[in-house]
Design an enzyme around this catalytic site. Sequence first.
Site, PDB file in Angstrom:
ATOM      1  N   ILE A 155       0.833  -1.210   0.000  1.00 12.97           N
ATOM      2  CA  ILE A 155       0.000   0.000   0.000  1.00 12.97           C
ATOM      3  C   ILE A 155       0.866   1.258   0.000  1.00 12.97           C
ATOM      4  O   ILE A 155       0.607   2.206  -0.753  1.00 12.97           O
ATOM      5  CB  ILE A 155      -0.959  -0.011   1.216  1.00 12.97           C
ATOM      6  CG1 ILE A 155      -1.938  -1.187   1.095  1.00 12.97           C
ATOM      7  CG2 ILE A 155      -1.725   1.308   1.329  1.00 12.97           C
ATOM      8  CD1 ILE A 155      -2.777  -1.451   2.342  1.00 12.97           C
ATOM      9  N   THR A 232      -4.095   5.425   7.515  1.00  8.02           N
ATOM     10  CA  THR A 232      -5.081   4.462   6.987  1.00  8.02           C
ATOM     11  C   THR A 232      -4.657   3.048   7.375  1.00  8.02           C
ATOM     12  O   THR A 232      -5.157   2.084   6.804  1.00  8.02           O
ATOM     13  CB  THR A 232      -5.189   4.544   5.439  1.00  8.02           C
ATOM     14  OG1 THR A 232      -3.882   4.324   4.897  1.00  8.02           O
ATOM     15  CG2 THR A 232      -5.727   5.876   4.972  1.00  8.02           C
ATOM     16  N   SER A 233      -3.723   2.936   8.330  1.00  7.69           N
ATOM     17  CA  SER A 233      -3.169   1.615   8.622  1.00  7.69           C
ATOM     18  C   SER A 233      -3.854   0.963   9.829  1.00  7.69           C
ATOM     19  O   SER A 233      -4.756   0.143   9.656  1.00  7.69           O
ATOM     20  CB  SER A 233      -1.662   1.707   8.813  1.00  7.69           C
ATOM     21  OG  SER A 233      -1.105   0.428   8.804  1.00  7.69           O
ATOM     22  N   ARG A 234      -3.444   1.311  11.028  1.00  7.20           N
ATOM     23  CA  ARG A 234      -4.101   0.805  12.237  1.00  7.20           C
ATOM     24  C   ARG A 234      -4.091   1.914  13.280  1.00  7.20           C
ATOM     25  O   ARG A 234      -3.086   2.621  13.445  1.00  7.20           O
ATOM     26  CB  ARG A 234      -3.368  -0.423  12.800  1.00  7.20           C
ATOM     27  CG  ARG A 234      -3.626  -1.711  12.044  1.00  7.20           C
ATOM     28  CD  ARG A 234      -5.074  -2.221  12.185  1.00  7.20           C
ATOM     29  NE  ARG A 234      -5.317  -3.441  11.420  1.00  7.20           N
ATOM     30  CZ  ARG A 234      -5.820  -3.488  10.196  1.00  7.20           C
ATOM     31  NH1 ARG A 234      -6.124  -2.378   9.551  1.00  7.20           N
ATOM     32  NH2 ARG A 234      -6.022  -4.655   9.597  1.00  7.20           N
ATOM     33  N   GLU A 263     -11.442   2.138  17.916  1.00  6.78           N
ATOM     34  CA  GLU A 263     -12.510   2.066  16.914  1.00  6.78           C
ATOM     35  C   GLU A 263     -13.458   0.883  17.123  1.00  6.78           C
ATOM     36  O   GLU A 263     -14.598   0.907  16.641  1.00  6.78           O
ATOM     37  CB  GLU A 263     -11.921   2.017  15.498  1.00  6.78           C
ATOM     38  CG  GLU A 263     -11.210   0.717  15.150  1.00  6.78           C
ATOM     39  CD  GLU A 263     -10.723   0.692  13.708  1.00  6.78           C
ATOM     40  OE1 GLU A 263     -10.025   1.636  13.301  1.00  6.78           O
ATOM     41  OE2 GLU A 263     -11.044  -0.279  12.999  1.00  6.78           O
ATOM     42  N   HIS A 295     -12.960   3.449   8.892  1.00  9.18           N
ATOM     43  CA  HIS A 295     -12.311   2.228   8.381  1.00  9.18           C
ATOM     44  C   HIS A 295     -12.949   1.779   7.058  1.00  9.18           C
ATOM     45  O   HIS A 295     -13.413   0.645   6.920  1.00  9.18           O
ATOM     46  CB  HIS A 295     -12.382   1.105   9.419  1.00  9.18           C
ATOM     47  CG  HIS A 295     -11.243   0.134   9.299  1.00  9.18           C
ATOM     48  ND1 HIS A 295     -10.554  -0.369  10.371  1.00  9.18           N
ATOM     49  CD2 HIS A 295     -10.640  -0.416   8.209  1.00  9.18           C
ATOM     50  CE1 HIS A 295      -9.608  -1.194   9.954  1.00  9.18           C
ATOM     51  NE2 HIS A 295      -9.646  -1.237   8.631  1.00  9.18           N
ATOM     52  N   ALA A 297     -11.259   2.497   4.020  1.00 13.40           N
ATOM     53  CA  ALA A 297     -10.259   2.575   2.941  1.00 13.40           C
ATOM     54  C   ALA A 297     -10.298   1.332   2.050  1.00 13.40           C
ATOM     55  O   ALA A 297     -10.074   1.405   0.843  1.00 13.40           O
ATOM     56  CB  ALA A 297      -8.865   2.782   3.529  1.00 13.40           C
ATOM     57  N   PHE A 298     -10.593   0.182   2.646  1.00 17.67           N
ATOM     58  CA  PHE A 298     -10.598  -1.071   1.869  1.00 17.67           C
ATOM     59  C   PHE A 298     -11.861  -1.221   1.021  1.00 17.67           C
ATOM     60  O   PHE A 298     -11.944  -2.128   0.193  1.00 17.67           O
ATOM     61  CB  PHE A 298     -10.535  -2.273   2.836  1.00 17.67           C
ATOM     62  CG  PHE A 298     -11.849  -2.514   3.536  1.00 17.67           C
ATOM     63  CD1 PHE A 298     -12.235  -1.730   4.603  1.00 17.67           C
ATOM     64  CD2 PHE A 298     -12.726  -3.508   3.101  1.00 17.67           C
ATOM     65  CE1 PHE A 298     -13.464  -1.922   5.244  1.00 17.67           C
ATOM     66  CE2 PHE A 298     -13.948  -3.715   3.732  1.00 17.67           C
ATOM     67  CZ  PHE A 298     -14.318  -2.909   4.809  1.00 17.67           C
TER      68      PHE A 298
HETATM   69  P1  NAD Z   1       2.724  -4.911   3.521  1.00 16.04           P
HETATM   70  O1  NAD Z   1       3.080  -6.075   4.388  1.00 16.04           O
HETATM   71  O2  NAD Z   1       2.789  -5.079   2.037  1.00 16.04           O
HETATM   72  O3  NAD Z   1       3.619  -3.646   3.907  1.00 16.04           O
HETATM   73  C1  NAD Z   1       3.926  -3.294   5.217  1.00 16.04           C
HETATM   74  C2  NAD Z   1       5.323  -2.697   5.210  1.00 16.04           C
HETATM   75  O4  NAD Z   1       5.623  -2.254   6.531  1.00 16.04           O
HETATM   76  C3  NAD Z   1       6.417  -3.708   4.814  1.00 16.04           C
HETATM   77  O5  NAD Z   1       7.220  -3.163   3.792  1.00 16.04           O
HETATM   78  C4  NAD Z   1       7.196  -3.916   6.097  1.00 16.04           C
HETATM   79  O6  NAD Z   1       8.587  -4.155   5.880  1.00 16.04           O
HETATM   80  C5  NAD Z   1       6.983  -2.571   6.776  1.00 16.04           C
HETATM   81  N1  NAD Z   1       7.300  -2.598   8.191  1.00 16.04           N
HETATM   82  C6  NAD Z   1       7.332  -3.654   9.046  1.00 16.04           C
HETATM   83  N2  NAD Z   1       7.735  -3.255  10.262  1.00 16.04           N
HETATM   84  C7  NAD Z   1       7.961  -1.914  10.171  1.00 16.04           C
HETATM   85  C8  NAD Z   1       8.407  -0.946  11.090  1.00 16.04           C
HETATM   86  N3  NAD Z   1       8.703  -1.272  12.354  1.00 16.04           N
HETATM   87  N4  NAD Z   1       8.525   0.327  10.661  1.00 16.04           N
HETATM   88  C9  NAD Z   1       8.228   0.661   9.381  1.00 16.04           C
HETATM   89  N5  NAD Z   1       7.824  -0.228   8.462  1.00 16.04           N
HETATM   90  C10 NAD Z   1       7.695  -1.494   8.854  1.00 16.04           C
HETATM   91  O7  NAD Z   1       1.264  -4.482   3.988  1.00 16.04           O
HETATM   92  P2  NAD Z   1       0.217  -3.589   3.173  1.00 16.04           P
HETATM   93  O8  NAD Z   1      -0.673  -4.489   2.381  1.00 16.04           O
HETATM   94  O9  NAD Z   1       0.925  -2.480   2.493  1.00 16.04           O
HETATM   95  O10 NAD Z   1      -0.661  -3.022   4.385  1.00 16.04           O
HETATM   96  C11 NAD Z   1      -0.151  -2.048   5.285  1.00 16.04           C
HETATM   97  C12 NAD Z   1      -1.105  -1.883   6.446  1.00 16.04           C
HETATM   98  O11 NAD Z   1      -2.316  -1.291   5.981  1.00 16.04           O
HETATM   99  C13 NAD Z   1      -1.568  -3.202   7.083  1.00 16.04           C
HETATM  100  O12 NAD Z   1      -0.672  -3.601   8.098  1.00 16.04           O
HETATM  101  C14 NAD Z   1      -2.918  -2.880   7.628  1.00 16.04           C
HETATM  102  O13 NAD Z   1      -2.775  -2.553   9.003  1.00 16.04           O
HETATM  103  C15 NAD Z   1      -3.351  -1.639   6.873  1.00 16.04           C
HETATM  104  N6  NAD Z   1      -4.603  -1.832   6.106  1.00 16.04           N
HETATM  105  C16 NAD Z   1      -5.630  -0.966   6.329  1.00 16.04           C
HETATM  106  C17 NAD Z   1      -6.819  -1.099   5.611  1.00 16.04           C
HETATM  107  C18 NAD Z   1      -7.980  -0.141   5.787  1.00 16.04           C
HETATM  108  O14 NAD Z   1      -9.079  -0.419   5.298  1.00 16.04           O
HETATM  109  N7  NAD Z   1      -7.814   1.000   6.431  1.00 16.04           N
HETATM  110  C19 NAD Z   1      -6.943  -2.144   4.688  1.00 16.04           C
HETATM  111  C20 NAD Z   1      -5.859  -2.994   4.482  1.00 16.04           C
HETATM  112  C21 NAD Z   1      -4.688  -2.840   5.192  1.00 16.04           C
END
Ligand code: NAD
Length: 335
Positions: A155, A232-234, A263, A295, A297-298
Amino acid sequence: MKVAVFSTKSYDRTFLEAANVGGKHDLVFFEPRLNLETSVLAAGFPAVCAFVNDSLDAKTLLGIAEKGVRLLALRSAGFNHVDLAAARDLDLTILRVPAYSPYAVAEHAVALILSLNRRIHRAYNRVREGNFALDGLLGFDLHGKTVGIVGTGRIGAITAKILHGFGCRLVGYDVYQNPDCLALGMEYVALPELFAASDIVSLHCPLIPETYHLIGAEAIGQMKPGMMLINTSRGQLIDTKAVTKALKSGIIGYLGLDVYEQETDLFFEDLSNHVIQDDVFQRLLTFPNVLITGHQAFFTEEALKNIAETTIGNITDFEQGRPCPNQIDLDRLKK
Ligand code: NAD
């Protein structure tokens, strides 16, 4: 296979039924969230299907395992809400949907950036009320601004690519460097440097112990005054109280959230007839420069279709005893 699907909304049902071609699996849909109390509903099901705000702590996992559940099929990529050690000890198999549409989330992050910058959320309301004044709606060119991407996986890399198209300078932080981001000219730097350089910071790393409250008082102290923060992550990547303080002092000039620390008690439900008890959340809503989505974004057609198809495929793999590429490797956890 007989599957108890928890936290079902109408859209989950629509997409899962469409993916369950020929009624391969017997899907039984339950609206409540999965927790210790509702785990009784899983009696007689060998498989449970759960989403991000289901409670998958040790007690709930024990509850479902005691009722005969052997498979936990997550409709999400993230599994920070699952007690993995408990799952391993109970011999549960956990399957997930590692990627469904990174575009959906990346595009939503950019939507938050554009809306906050050009104050679309405020302009929308003003124009409807016949107020065409521009005071308070002043934005900035994204072109030439520095964007810091924390977590440059699937992402994060797509977010970087879109923002590269706007002419932004990209800095990144990750434990691994992504060649796709390097090809865009992203410069990998340490976190304090990223915070100091960025006009906009967008979070795309997973929630793990090392990233819990990644954005707290210390990080805020390193930020450019007036910066924009997007998550948009957690939710738990952000210390919300520290961020609220920074909004009041002006260090954070804009905040865009699709996720929030607490949330679970709010999102995915219509609470418009209730008094919301979370004062921290309610305070956030009072700022004109804060934009929160619940929540979502997905939430695109493509993502829901992929989630449903991968989930059904995962369940079929398990039923047929085939190795599943989407299985979480619990054996690698330390005893
Ligand atoms: P991904 O596994 O492809 O990418 C995550 C990246 O974070 C990796 O490159 C990893 O090396 C890096 N990472 C790991 N530990 C780290 C640290 N300590 N500091 C910095 N970077 C670090 O995952 P993705 O598919 O890109 O998803 C990212 C996040 O998005 C997920 O973990 C999830 O929480 C969130 N997400 C949110 C929604 C939503 O609807 N809001 C939907 C899907 C995913």
